[in-house]
Design a protein around this motif. Sequence first.
Motif, short mmCIF file in Angstrom:
data_model
loop_
_atom_site.label_atom_id
_atom_site.label_comp_id
_atom_site.label_asym_id
_atom_site.label_seq_id
_atom_site.Cartn_x
_atom_site.Cartn_y
_atom_site.Cartn_z
N ALA A 278 26.42 43.98 6.30
CA ALA A 278 27.48 44.34 7.34
C ALA A 278 26.92 44.01 8.78
N VAL A 279 25.65 43.88 9.32
CA VAL A 279 25.24 43.66 10.43
C VAL A 279 25.64 42.14 10.95
N LEU A 280 25.43 41.35 9.79
CA LEU A 280 25.54 40.03 10.19
C LEU A 280 27.01 39.78 10.46
N LYS A 281 28.13 40.16 9.69
CA LYS A 281 29.45 40.17 9.89
C LYS A 281 29.80 40.91 11.12
N ALA A 282 29.22 42.05 11.60
CA ALA A 282 29.54 42.43 12.95
C ALA A 282 28.95 41.80 14.15
N CYS A 283 27.87 40.85 13.95
CA CYS A 283 27.10 40.66 15.25
C CYS A 283 26.84 38.99 15.19
N ALA A 284 26.90 38.52 14.13
CA ALA A 284 26.36 37.19 14.07
C ALA A 284 27.50 36.16 14.34
N SER A 285 27.16 35.00 14.89
CA SER A 285 28.24 34.02 14.99
C SER A 285 28.41 33.32 13.63
N PRO A 286 29.36 32.46 13.43
CA PRO A 286 29.70 31.97 12.21
C PRO A 286 28.53 31.01 11.70
N ILE A 287 27.56 30.36 12.85
CA ILE A 287 26.39 29.92 12.29
C ILE A 287 25.38 30.71 11.79
N GLY A 288 25.49 31.70 12.68
CA GLY A 288 24.37 32.68 12.20
C GLY A 288 24.68 33.30 11.13
N GLN A 289 25.89 33.52 10.65
CA GLN A 289 26.04 34.04 9.30
C GLN A 289 25.89 33.11 7.96
N ALA A 290 26.05 32.02 8.41
CA ALA A 290 25.80 31.07 7.30
C ALA A 290 24.17 30.81 7.39
N PRO A 297 20.50 40.24 18.66
CA PRO A 297 20.25 41.44 18.24
C PRO A 297 20.40 42.47 19.51
N ASP A 298 19.98 42.28 20.63
CA ASP A 298 19.84 43.30 21.63
C ASP A 298 21.44 43.56 22.07
N LEU A 299 22.30 42.50 21.84
CA LEU A 299 23.58 42.94 22.02
C LEU A 299 24.46 43.52 20.98
N CYS A 300 23.88 43.68 19.85
CA CYS A 300 24.66 44.50 18.68
C CYS A 300 24.69 45.83 18.67
N ARG A 301 25.92 46.35 18.47
CA ARG A 301 25.98 47.86 18.66
C ARG A 301 26.49 48.46 17.25
N PHE A 302 26.15 47.60 16.01
CA PHE A 302 26.65 48.03 14.81
C PHE A 302 25.99 49.60 14.58
#
Length: 541
Positions: A278-290, A297-302
């Motif tokens: 769920a964190v990857l889907k909310a905060c990672a780019s398409p490359i990051g998800q792959a 992560p410091d900008l992720c507010r999941f």
Amino acid sequence: MAQDRRVADGRRGCGSTFRRLAVVLALALGLPAAAHAAGGAPAIACADLAKAAMPGATVTAVQAYAAGEYKLPSNRPEPPGMSLTGRYQHRESPAFCRVSLTLAPSADSAIRMEVWLPTSGWNGKFLGVANFGWGGSLMYDGMFNGVLEGYAAASNDTGHDGSGPDGQGGRFSLGHPEKVIDYAYRADHDMTVDAKAIIKAFYGSGPVRSYFIGCSLGGLEGLIEAKRYPADYDGIVAGAPPNPLTTFNAAQLWPSYLVSQDPSRMMPEAKYALVHDAVLKACASPIGQAQGLVEQPDLCRFDPVALQCKGADAPDCLTAPQVFLMRSFYRGPVDPRTNTVIFPGPARGSELGLYDFANGKPFTNALDLYRYTVFQDADWESAKMDWDKDVKTAIAKVGPLLDVDSDLKPFLARGGKLLMYIGWNDYHNPEQLIDYYKALIKTAGPASRGSVRLFTIPGMNHCLGGAGCDTFSKLGVIDAWVDQGQVPERIVAAKIEKFRVVRTRPLCAYPMVARYMGKGDANDAASFDCVAAAKAVEARG
């Protein structure tokens, strides 16, 4: 604690101490004090080092190995991050001289150390290899890396034997204050002094450059060396330093404490993977998800409440107590009196490594600091921890030995270089190390910016592992910086699986981050550049 005997006899001053010990060794071995060997060749035979006489140290063994003869022990510990050169493939050992010593700076000390000395092609430099965890062993891999590259290398066991029941973890510190001093800082410094003296005796000249490299405990050891003995090393690589150790270990006990207070908060391991996805889907780019990582992560507010069950508990959702646990994980331990965070919790994206901290058992490494070293009570339980008083007690009793403040001015003023790195998937949130980096620069002044670099590595676990690119030459980077003035701003790191590079990505010196340029292979570092964090967010879209 009793006075350090080596302070009393003048061994704290490394420069004068090194010169004095070199003379003592030269006289003991029948050499002229100013002997010099050109081209890295030994001035004496390896066997002659058995006659070495040094205050507080005993040579226990000396052995010469021909090229290819030495084999790393199969039962050696696997220290995190000790591929110092970024090479994982098998390489034949060079010819070297192995010197084993036992150091006894106090009546209760027995520090085992070894110095490995190339018998040809010495590059004139020295490598000090740090430990990890609670120490208790020699870092053979790190020394092996060093001699392969032409360095004289040394390691020590931090003053206790971790192979026996009384030496495992922090148990050795029960009733042994002098061994705690050895573990905290004395073993590394005394190893450094004696290793340099042996190097001078063997080659006829001391090292022109000295580096210290470690991760985890080894990273903390590096900061302690820079703080207490600024003249010991010219360059220090401090990976994931758990500093301040007293509050970081408290943070590692926090999840198990929460579960002990309410067992319904415990999550099965599979649910950590659920949160991670769920964190990857909310905060990672398409490359990051792959690739399985969050770039920033410091900008992720999941908020894990997004996964809260609408009805009964199920494998694809979190109960209310489990949501509370995850939120508490991210926040970190809280002082109940002031409601302030004692140490920040792990970053979003690190979920796959969190189960061991909340599986119903206190994290042993952290528990040992409190029950053995702080309270000297093997029966102390973290489930009964007072998050105000107990943490303050730890800071007061152990902090002066193991916590490092941000004043490293003497080390930096003499030209020392400090490279710090940490993975975003480490339990240790890199935002805390970023704050330490900023405080260090502020304390030392703007000129120190040229002597300190911090790299935060997306997707990397504690020291190594994880989805991120975790492999790079720590030794090569620090040597190029100190010896050639090549300031590290961009380091190409690799992700290696089964001895094969599967992708590369640049590591960018803080506050820069790696951004995909919009074209090219996303598994190739050449497709990324280092930019300001805000621009990286804009590019992600």
